[in-house]
Write a protein that holds these residues in place. Sequence first.
Motif, short mmCIF file in Angstrom:
data_model
loop_
_atom_site.label_atom_id
_atom_site.label_comp_id
_atom_site.label_asym_id
_atom_site.label_seq_id
_atom_site.Cartn_x
_atom_site.Cartn_y
_atom_site.Cartn_z
N ASN A 1 30.35 32.19 -20.94
CA ASN A 1 31.78 32.34 -21.22
C ASN A 1 32.08 33.69 -21.86
N LEU A 2 31.22 34.15 -22.76
CA LEU A 2 31.42 35.46 -23.38
C LEU A 2 31.36 36.58 -22.34
N ALA A 3 30.52 36.41 -21.33
CA ALA A 3 30.45 37.40 -20.26
C ALA A 3 31.79 37.51 -19.53
N CYS A 4 32.43 36.37 -19.27
CA CYS A 4 33.74 36.39 -18.59
C CYS A 4 34.77 37.16 -19.41
N PHE A 5 34.83 36.92 -20.70
CA PHE A 5 35.84 37.59 -21.52
C PHE A 5 35.49 39.06 -21.75
N ALA A 6 34.22 39.40 -21.75
CA ALA A 6 33.86 40.81 -21.83
C ALA A 6 34.34 41.55 -20.58
N VAL A 7 34.28 40.88 -19.43
CA VAL A 7 34.80 41.48 -18.19
C VAL A 7 36.31 41.71 -18.30
N LEU A 8 37.03 40.74 -18.86
CA LEU A 8 38.47 40.90 -19.04
C LEU A 8 38.78 42.08 -19.94
N ARG A 9 37.99 42.26 -20.98
CA ARG A 9 38.23 43.38 -21.89
C ARG A 9 37.89 44.71 -21.21
N ALA A 10 36.93 44.70 -20.31
CA ALA A 10 36.57 45.94 -19.61
C ALA A 10 37.69 46.40 -18.68
N GLU A 11 38.50 45.46 -18.18
CA GLU A 11 39.64 45.79 -17.31
C GLU A 11 40.89 45.12 -17.87
N PRO A 12 41.40 45.60 -19.02
CA PRO A 12 42.49 44.89 -19.70
C PRO A 12 43.81 44.87 -18.96
N GLU A 13 44.02 45.79 -18.00
CA GLU A 13 45.29 45.84 -17.29
C GLU A 13 45.37 44.84 -16.13
N ARG A 14 44.27 44.24 -15.78
CA ARG A 14 44.25 43.27 -14.67
C ARG A 14 44.41 41.87 -15.26
N VAL A 15 45.64 41.40 -15.31
CA VAL A 15 45.93 40.13 -15.95
C VAL A 15 46.11 38.99 -14.95
N ARG A 16 46.30 39.33 -13.69
CA ARG A 16 46.47 38.30 -12.67
C ARG A 16 45.32 38.39 -11.66
N VAL A 17 45.07 37.29 -11.00
CA VAL A 17 43.96 37.25 -10.05
C VAL A 17 44.15 38.27 -8.95
N ASP A 18 45.39 38.40 -8.44
CA ASP A 18 45.61 39.32 -7.32
C ASP A 18 45.44 40.79 -7.71
N GLN A 19 45.46 41.09 -9.00
CA GLN A 19 45.26 42.46 -9.46
C GLN A 19 43.78 42.86 -9.44
N TRP A 20 42.90 41.92 -9.15
CA TRP A 20 41.47 42.21 -9.06
C TRP A 20 41.05 42.51 -7.62
N ARG A 21 42.01 42.61 -6.73
CA ARG A 21 41.68 42.84 -5.32
C ARG A 21 40.94 44.18 -5.15
N GLY A 22 39.79 44.12 -4.49
CA GLY A 22 39.04 45.32 -4.16
C GLY A 22 38.29 45.96 -5.31
N VAL A 23 38.22 45.29 -6.47
CA VAL A 23 37.55 45.90 -7.62
C VAL A 23 36.05 46.08 -7.36
N ALA A 24 35.47 45.23 -6.54
CA ALA A 24 34.03 45.33 -6.28
C ALA A 24 33.64 46.68 -5.69
N ARG A 25 34.54 47.26 -4.90
CA ARG A 25 34.23 48.54 -4.28
C ARG A 25 34.16 49.68 -5.31
N ARG A 26 34.97 49.55 -6.37
CA ARG A 26 35.04 50.62 -7.35
C ARG A 26 34.20 50.35 -8.59
N ARG A 27 34.02 49.07 -8.95
CA ARG A 27 33.23 48.70 -10.13
C ARG A 27 32.20 47.64 -9.74
N PRO A 28 31.23 47.99 -8.93
CA PRO A 28 30.29 46.98 -8.43
C PRO A 28 29.49 46.29 -9.53
N GLY A 29 29.07 47.07 -10.53
CA GLY A 29 28.28 46.47 -11.60
C GLY A 29 29.07 45.45 -12.38
N LEU A 30 30.34 45.75 -12.65
CA LEU A 30 31.19 44.82 -13.40
C LEU A 30 31.43 43.55 -12.60
#
Length: 464
Positions: free
Chosen positions: A331-360
Amino acid sequence: MTTSVLALLPELVLLLGAVGCLLLGSWTPRLRQRRVRAVAALTVLVFLAAAVHGLLSDPTTAFSGTFAVDETTGLLRLVVGGALLVLLALAGDEVAGHPRESEVYVLLLLGADGVLVVGGATDLAVLVVGFLLASIPLYGLIGLSAAATAPEAALKTYLVGALSGIVLMLGAGVLFGLAGTTAYADLGAGVRDAPAAAGAAGVVLVVFGLLFKAGAVPAHFWVPDAVQGSWVTSAAFLTTVPKLGAVVAVMRLLEALPRQDVWPLLVAALAALGMTAGNLAALTQGDVRRLLGWSTISQVGYLLAVVAAVPSVERARPAVLLFLAGYAVTNLACFAVLRAEPERVRVDQWRGVARRRPGLVVALGVALLGLVGTPPTAVFVAKVATIAVTWEAGLAWLAVLVAANTVLSLAYYLRWLATCLATTDQDEDEDSTTTRRLPAALAMTCAAGAVALGLVAGPVLALG
């Protein structure tokens, strides 16, 4: 007296560290609050050293048997200490420079101390004190956030928490009146000889009060709002640390009660309601924080399911402890991810993030699939153990519900993950947001810890 103080040395270290941080913060300029964070981190490290020493010592009790210092308490201390280190790192990244930065560190330490008192209590009076100590810092952590919805979230949390505290104290009073004592060890005879309605009322009221601290149905309404309206640090704390002590407290109380054919059914029914309601509500969430808020409600249902098997199945207790540790790190890993991308508050705002932040996204994928219960994560091992012990305890219907809800939860976890992996148009691919490095590193570390714990836990449980 000296023996009791030494037995509770880890808890005293947290208390003294919190007081020290409060005093130091009062004399430290706002832009130099990092020294307070350093003292808080040092306090947690000393706490962990004392916790390891206590775990290696013989089991004992403190203050006339009102607090148990056993393997369960020792492992709870280690999990809470590890979670505190992650939370302090998140807080340092998120609240640095805030006028109340030092108070955040103090509230984290005091809240964790209260959780440990709740988890180790073997007396109703101590349980009430621990409940209050764990609850009051929680209200402050939520209310200090600068978000527009923070006051509403704090007020809702306070109202539900105050009501639950009153209910808990009322139940403790009823049980004391029936048994003539507040000690768990002596509750059995008093409840057994009392009128059935009175005994049932006392137990149900105490359990209901603890469900607020666990964020479980039916005292769960505050959780999604609190997660959405507070800092990521506060959200990570309230969805992780209080649950650890509350689940252990329910387990200890359940073992002390008579009529072991009745009370496990109550806990099992609450578990079934919690996991089902949490998963069904999470399916409709578009906000990632509210999604995780409902997810954590469902996870408490799984935890209570294995607790229901503790009185009749010996290997259910280590399964509870493994589940708590695995859930905390995942659970802490999930919230650390949210803090790493604080501007993405909705699910649809995470579209395509894997291409730019693969490790995250790898860390997020491990965490989300870990919450589902995918091998080789720790939660997978814990859920397999949960299904096994509930079936062995004669709760086959609950084991089926655990499996069914696990499959149901795939829908919303995979929806978020699939959005991250989705392709984007070239115009949408222009991304001006910056990933925060420390939270991203914490997310990857916690995700790796969830996998490592699962790889180690499987053989250990099998050997046991």
